[in-house]
Write a protein that holds these residues in place. Structure first.
Motif, mmCIF file in Angstrom:
data_model
loop_
_atom_site.group_PDB
_atom_site.id
_atom_site.type_symbol
_atom_site.label_atom_id
_atom_site.label_comp_id
_atom_site.label_asym_id
_atom_site.label_seq_id
_atom_site.Cartn_x
_atom_site.Cartn_y
_atom_site.Cartn_z
ATOM 1 N N GLY A 742 0.831 -1.193 0.000
ATOM 2 C CA GLY A 742 0.000 0.000 0.000
ATOM 3 C C GLY A 742 0.867 1.244 0.000
ATOM 4 O O GLY A 742 1.793 1.368 0.813
ATOM 5 N N ASP A 745 0.931 3.241 3.310
ATOM 6 C CA ASP A 745 1.252 2.445 4.496
ATOM 7 C C ASP A 745 2.117 3.291 5.427
ATOM 8 O O ASP A 745 3.225 3.689 5.068
ATOM 9 C CB ASP A 745 2.003 1.181 4.064
ATOM 10 N N TYR A 773 -0.619 0.021 -4.271
ATOM 11 C CA TYR A 773 -2.039 0.309 -4.078
ATOM 12 C C TYR A 773 -2.174 1.703 -3.461
ATOM 13 O O TYR A 773 -1.907 1.900 -2.275
ATOM 14 C CB TYR A 773 -2.675 -0.771 -3.194
ATOM 15 N N GLU A 776 -4.299 2.313 -0.040
ATOM 16 C CA GLU A 776 -4.221 1.342 1.053
ATOM 17 C C GLU A 776 -3.078 1.650 2.003
ATOM 18 O O GLU A 776 -1.991 2.034 1.585
ATOM 19 C CB GLU A 776 -4.038 -0.083 0.494
ATOM 20 N N ARG A 777 -3.380 1.472 3.282
ATOM 21 C CA ARG A 777 -2.348 1.557 4.315
ATOM 22 C C ARG A 777 -1.825 0.146 4.593
ATOM 23 O O ARG A 777 -1.853 -0.711 3.725
ATOM 24 C CB ARG A 777 -2.906 2.228 5.569
ATOM 25 N N GLU A 779 -2.952 -2.237 6.666
ATOM 26 C CA GLU A 779 -4.060 -3.190 6.605
ATOM 27 C C GLU A 779 -4.976 -2.776 5.465
ATOM 28 O O GLU A 779 -5.607 -1.727 5.530
ATOM 29 C CB GLU A 779 -4.828 -3.204 7.927
ATOM 30 N N PHE A 780 -5.039 -3.584 4.407
ATOM 31 C CA PHE A 780 -5.918 -3.251 3.293
ATOM 32 C C PHE A 780 -7.364 -3.215 3.775
ATOM 33 O O PHE A 780 -7.783 -4.033 4.593
ATOM 34 C CB PHE A 780 -5.774 -4.294 2.184
ATOM 35 N N GLU A 781 -8.132 -2.271 3.254
ATOM 36 C CA GLU A 781 -9.515 -2.095 3.681
ATOM 37 C C GLU A 781 -10.527 -2.241 2.553
ATOM 38 O O GLU A 781 -11.723 -2.352 2.817
ATOM 39 C CB GLU A 781 -9.687 -0.702 4.314
ATOM 40 N N HIS A 782 -10.076 -2.241 1.324
ATOM 41 C CA HIS A 782 -11.015 -2.207 0.199
ATOM 42 C C HIS A 782 -11.022 -3.552 -0.524
ATOM 43 O O HIS A 782 -9.971 -4.113 -0.834
ATOM 44 C CB HIS A 782 -10.624 -1.089 -0.773
ATOM 45 N N SER A 785 -8.987 -3.975 -3.685
ATOM 46 C CA SER A 785 -7.549 -4.159 -3.476
ATOM 47 C C SER A 785 -7.249 -5.584 -3.027
ATOM 48 O O SER A 785 -6.274 -6.195 -3.484
ATOM 49 C CB SER A 785 -7.025 -3.166 -2.437
ATOM 50 N N TRP A 786 -8.068 -6.114 -2.115
ATOM 51 C CA TRP A 786 -7.867 -7.499 -1.698
ATOM 52 C C TRP A 786 -7.948 -8.429 -2.912
ATOM 53 O O TRP A 786 -7.105 -9.330 -3.067
ATOM 54 C CB TRP A 786 -8.949 -7.906 -0.683
ATOM 55 N N GLU A 789 -4.859 -7.995 -5.208
ATOM 56 C CA GLU A 789 -3.665 -8.542 -4.572
ATOM 57 C C GLU A 789 -3.635 -10.059 -4.679
ATOM 58 O O GLU A 789 -2.618 -10.661 -5.079
ATOM 59 C CB GLU A 789 -3.639 -8.099 -3.104
#
Length: 807
Positions: A742, A745, A773, A776-777, A779-782, A785-786, A789
């Motif tokens: 991310g 991050d 991404y 995204e930080r 911890e991916f939240e979207h 993006s998951w 990835e």
């Protein structure tokens, strides 16, 4: 049985159904917004009268959490609407006579008369209050606003500050310099003005001392320190003030760059400083006597071992190397201090670790050496205004981040605390003038100690049965047998009812997120109160991971792991592909009977098995739950013992499950991403491909709080950083590596992956990829993006790990 899943949960228990009967998995489904799975029950607590339980639950399609209330006797409950929220309660504290309770709700303080049920709102302010506690005599309620403490008198309803702190010099205590003395000698008006000011100041002091209705006079603490924390004694006599140097330099701050922003412009934000740029600010403690308005520093230079240098051998070696290289200034900077600096251990709530006895006559503080090698618990001798060491815990590697709970028994003169001195976290008690006594003993971990309100029992979370199995146990506070209370194996959290008769228990299992139950505090059959899993998720026949024991070939004993494989092993290929999943955080336990933190990865492991792989998830050395020796095996050599364990896991798969040693992939995030890079770069050829998510590639750019514990400061111990960082071994890359990171991050900065990528470019390496991404930080939240990835990870393994892959 380790789980008593009653009717409410049987409907979604995981059944060992054959793989061919389950609907086929796909990435779109398993990487969708996790709302489709269900939600974990969070933060349960008892109502003031002990007749109801509250808990929170995430709302579908939002990060908002709703508050629920349930009757533990009948099991009926409901979500509270805004009108009901106005009458809800927060977690309560009680006075010693159990006549009143207090709690926080929406940041305000409320008081309840337990006999009548009458509720009084004590505060209504824009800023949140915290830490309500009753005075020792029960006549007042104390609470804090930031670091300012207030006292609410129950009889009069008056609220007053307990103390007023000013971080400036006392203007009245200033001694006139030569010029000022000359001015006063020359001018009569100036002398008279000063006389009037002095007289007014003396009058205010006299009135404040004689008149309790006035606000207290300020304590002037000087401008050389800044406030860290304050703690008020229940008897209202004392306050402890924790400070740090006012102008401490934390070092240069790197930035996180937002390339995709609402404004349309590139924006940046500060991140955390790098390890070793500057040590954390040392802390000091002042004891304020609120009755005499005097202050006393509590010196730490008499703590046992405080003048030792546990890093002497490393320090001498590094200094000698610097002097040989002609870097005398750098060598001088590494000279050991005469007295080591300390900070107070920071509790989960962020406050310093200070515990007052209920009567306010004793207090204990928990200090950690800045070098992380020692922990001290010290009481205060109020007559001498001095610290008295009660316990010292030393570790040649580092003191644990957890298992540092402590407090007082009901007698107010006996401390209890957790300590790893035996090699495992155990519970101890110690009178102030006596010897310590082990209340629990064994090769298992004790955590979450809660003393019953009557002071007779400690309730604990332990893994006594097996390292992966956790339940509530209890032990007499005076010492005695440890007895098991719950029978889940996957017990996550518990809360004792106000009368001590019942336990609210959060428990989970492989595919069941934390659910709430209630049972007798003495044991027995629980009543299940919630079922928050979604039917679309529970209908699938998920693969139940098998907890297995992998023998270590390096003298470490047994490595516990979770194995994911097909339901019918006899139908397996004779030479099958495999994947190792590596959990993150380093110090984390993923092999347990509780629900995993890694929901997406567990579902992806199911997909991999459907595609013909088998998967192994190991609690390598450094993982939580196995004692201090397991935890500290990585001291000064991160990535080395862990890699040995991963390779033992691979060998176990080859020997026991027909895995082709040339068809094994590896993936993980954060520390798991670090280990993926280490595995490919320190053991080239062992893994067919690896996928590293948000990985630290060079530990010199990580933070101090985590890294310096394990590797010391980089200036002092550069060799530890060199051998522990993947970027050191970049020239060894020969196996395909995918890195996902991310861009915003602020934990492991994206620059780590960019720097390693550039190193690969300059080394003319092949088959490495970096996917970034922008939103995204760590911890991916979207969900998008998951999906992206894991689509890339899936394609990597399909291309390079599957038996029919073209190499």
């Amino acid at each position: 049985m380790r789980r008593l899943l009653l009717a409410g949960l049987i409907a979604f228990a995981v059944l060992p159904a054959a793989a061919e009967t389950a609907p086929a998995l796909d990435l779109e489904t398993i990487m969708a917004n996790p709302d489709w799975v269900g939600h974990a029950v969070e933060n349960p607590y008892w109502s003031v009268d002990g007749r109801s339980l509250y808990y929170s639950l995430k709302r579908d399609g939002s990060q908002v959490h709703d508050l629920y209330r349930v009757d533990p006797a009948s099991g009926t409950g409901s979500k509270l609407d805004p009108a009901a929220m106005a009458q809800a309660e927060g977690p309560a504290v009680y006075d010693r006579a159990h006549q009143h309770a207090a709690y926080l709700m929406h940041g305000d303080v409320f008081l309840v008369d337990l006999a009548s049920g009458r509720r009084v709102q004590v505060t209504r302010s824009a800023q949140p209050e915290a830490s309500p506690q009753f005075s020792a005599d029960g006549r007042a309620l104390q609470f804090r606003d930031g670091n300012n403490w207030y006292v609410y008198d129950l009889a009069s309803g008056v609220t007053a500050p307990a103390a007023v702190l000013k971080f400036t010099d006392d203007p009245q205590a200033k001694t006139p310099d030569t010029l000022e003395q000359q001015q006063l000698g020359l001018f009569k008006e100036l002398r008279e003005n000063k006389h009037d000011k002095d007289a007014e100041h003396a009058d205010q002091q006299a009135l404040a001392a004689a008149d309790p209705t006035r606000a207290p006079l300020p304590f002037y603490l000087g401008d050389k320190q800044q406030l860290v924390d304050t703690e008020l004694s229940p008897n209202g006599r004392w306050m402890l003030v924790v400070t740090a140097p006012a102008h401490h330099d934390d070092g240069r701050v790197p930035h996180v760059i937002h390339y995709v922003s609402e404004s349309g412009y590139t924006e940046d934000e500060d991140a955390r400083t790098y390890v070793g740029r500057n040590d954390p600010a040392p802390q000091s403690v002042l004891l304020l006597d609120l009755s005499t308005h005097k202050q006393y520093p509590l010196a730490t230079d008499k703590l046992p071992g405080i003048k030792d240098d546990p890093l002497k051998a490393i320090r001498d070696k590094t200094i000698a190397a610097l002097e040989k290289a002609g870097k005398d200034d750098d060598a001088k900077a590494l000279k050991a201090p005469d007295v080591r600096s300390v900070t107070l251990y920071s509790m989960d709530a962020g406050s310093a670790s200070i515990a007052w006895s209920e009567d306010g006559r004793n207090v204990a503080l928990e200090f950690i050496a800045v070098d992380s090698k020692d922990r001290w618990i010290a009481s205060v001798d109020f007559s001498q205004h001095a610290l008295v060491s009660q316990h010292r815990l030393h570790n040649d590697a580092w003191i644990n981040w957890t298992y540092n709970d402590f407090g007082w028994l009901k007698d107010g003169r006996t401390l209890w605390y957790l300590s790893e001195e035996s090699g495992y976290s155990q519970l101890y008690s110690k009178p102030l003038d006596g010897s310590a006594k082990a209340l629990t003993q064994g090769k298992f971990e004790v955590s979450q100690p809660q003393l019953s309100n009557d002071g007779q029992w400690f309730y604990l979370r332990t893994n006594q049965v097996a390292p992966y199995s956790y339940d509530v146990y209890r032990v007499p506070a005076a010492g005695g047998a440890l007895s098991r209370v719950t029978q889940y194996g996957g017990m996550d959290q518990f809360a004792l009812s106000p009368d001590g008769s019942q336990l609210a228990v959060l428990h989970s299992s492989a595919y069941v997120l934390s659910q709430l139950a209630v049972q007798s505090a003495q044991g027995g059959t629980p009543r299940e109160l919630t079922n928050t899993m979604k039917p679309g998720f529970t209908a699938h026949a998920w693969i139940q991971p098998k907890i297995v024991q992998v023998p270590s070939s390096h003298g470490a004993g047994v490595i516990y792991a979770k194995y994911y494989g097909p339901a019918n092993e006899t139908d397996a290929l004779s030479s099958r592909p495999a994947v190792l999943f590596v959990h993150g955080a380093g110090y984390l336990q993923d092999v347990s009977e509780s629900a995993t933190y890694y929901q997406h990865e567990q579902l992806f492991n199911n997909l991999l098995v459907q595609q013909g792989y088998v998967v192994l998830d190991l609690d390598y050395r450094a993982s939580q739950g196995y004692g201090s020796a397991w935890r500290t095996a990585i001291y000064r050599q991160m990535g080395h013992p862990e890699l040995e364990d991963l390779l033992d896991g691979k060998a176990w798969l080859v020997k026991n499950h027909g895995v082709d040693p040339k068809r094994v992939g590896i993936y993980g995030g954060s520390y798991g991403g670090f280990m993926t890079e280490i595995a490919l770069l320190r053991a080239p050829g062992e893994f067919a491909a690896g996928a590293a998510q948000r990985p630290p590639a060079d530990w010199v750019t990580y933070n101090h709080g985590y890294t310096a514990n394990i590797l010391n400061d980089p200036q002092l111990d550069p060799e530890a950083y060199r051998i522990s960082s993947p970027i050191t071994y970049a020239e060894n890359l020969r196996d395909p590596l995918l890195i996902n990171h991310g861009l915003i991050d602020d934990n492991v900065l994206a620059s780590d992956s960019l720097r390693l990528y550039e190193r690969f470019v300059e080394l003319h390496k092949q088959n490495f990829w970096l996917s970034l991404y922008p939103l995204e930080r760590h911890e991916f939240e979207h969900a998008d993006s998951w999906y992206d990835e894991y689509r890339r990870i899936d394609e990597l393994f399909q291309t390079w790990v599957k038996p029919n892959a073209a190499h």
